[in-house]
Write a protein that holds these residues in place. Sequence first.
Motif, PDB file in Angstrom:
ATOM      1  N   LEU A  43       0.575  -1.192  -0.129  1.00  0.00           N
ATOM      2  CA  LEU A  43      -0.266  -0.055  -0.230  1.00  0.00           C
ATOM      3  C   LEU A  43       1.083   1.198  -0.011  1.00  0.00           C
ATOM      4  N   ARG A  44       0.583   1.991  -1.278  1.00  0.00           N
ATOM      5  CA  ARG A  44       1.656   3.150  -1.368  1.00  0.00           C
ATOM      6  C   ARG A  44       0.560   4.602  -1.476  1.00  0.00           C
ATOM      7  N   ASN A  45       1.282   5.429  -1.337  1.00  0.00           N
ATOM      8  CA  ASN A  45      -0.291   6.591  -1.166  1.00  0.00           C
ATOM      9  C   ASN A  45      -1.897   6.160  -1.414  1.00  0.00           C
ATOM     10  N   GLY A  46      -1.891   5.674  -0.420  1.00  0.00           N
ATOM     11  CA  GLY A  46      -3.375   5.393  -1.190  1.00  0.00           C
ATOM     12  C   GLY A  46      -3.900   3.904  -1.971  1.00  0.00           C
ATOM     13  N   HIS A  47      -3.051   3.551  -2.534  1.00  0.00           N
ATOM     14  CA  HIS A  47      -3.472   2.708  -3.931  1.00  0.00           C
ATOM     15  C   HIS A  47      -2.072   1.194  -3.300  1.00  0.00           C
ATOM     16  N   PHE A  48      -2.717  -0.041  -3.978  1.00  0.00           N
ATOM     17  CA  PHE A  48      -1.625  -0.985  -4.083  1.00  0.00           C
ATOM     18  C   PHE A  48      -0.962  -1.286  -5.053  1.00  0.00           C
ATOM     19  N   GLU A  49      -0.180  -1.573  -4.906  1.00  0.00           N
ATOM     20  CA  GLU A  49       0.378  -2.169  -6.072  1.00  0.00           C
ATOM     21  C   GLU A  49       1.066  -3.044  -6.352  1.00  0.00           C
ATOM     22  N   PRO A  50       2.510  -3.654  -7.149  1.00  0.00           N
ATOM     23  CA  PRO A  50       2.806  -5.563  -6.900  1.00  0.00           C
ATOM     24  C   PRO A  50       4.066  -4.844  -6.775  1.00  0.00           C
ATOM     25  N   ALA A  51       4.532  -5.359  -5.857  1.00  0.00           N
ATOM     26  CA  ALA A  51       5.919  -5.420  -4.660  1.00  0.00           C
ATOM     27  C   ALA A  51       6.319  -6.650  -5.093  1.00  0.00           C
ATOM     28  N   GLY A  52       6.378  -7.244  -6.375  1.00  0.00           N
ATOM     29  CA  GLY A  52       7.108  -8.733  -6.136  1.00  0.00           C
ATOM     30  C   GLY A  52       6.172 -10.003  -5.904  1.00  0.00           C
TER      31      GLY A  52
END
Length: 58
Positions: A43-52
């Motif tokens: 979770l980064r800046n209120g959004h989920f992003e793939p992280a590996g």
Amino acid sequence: MAITHHTAILALRALLEGRPVTDLADEAHRRKAPNAAVVLYRLRNGHFEPAGGAEPEC
């Protein structure tokens, strides 16, 4: 943690990534996720992003 079938994973990814399921389904046709894969989201800046993630060596 989610342990589920392929189509439910696509729906979860669409929700987390804010992408249409159809885009993810097209992507999945080109490269299907292996059994027992681990996908990590952050979770980064209120959004989920793939992280590996990790895939089994089969």
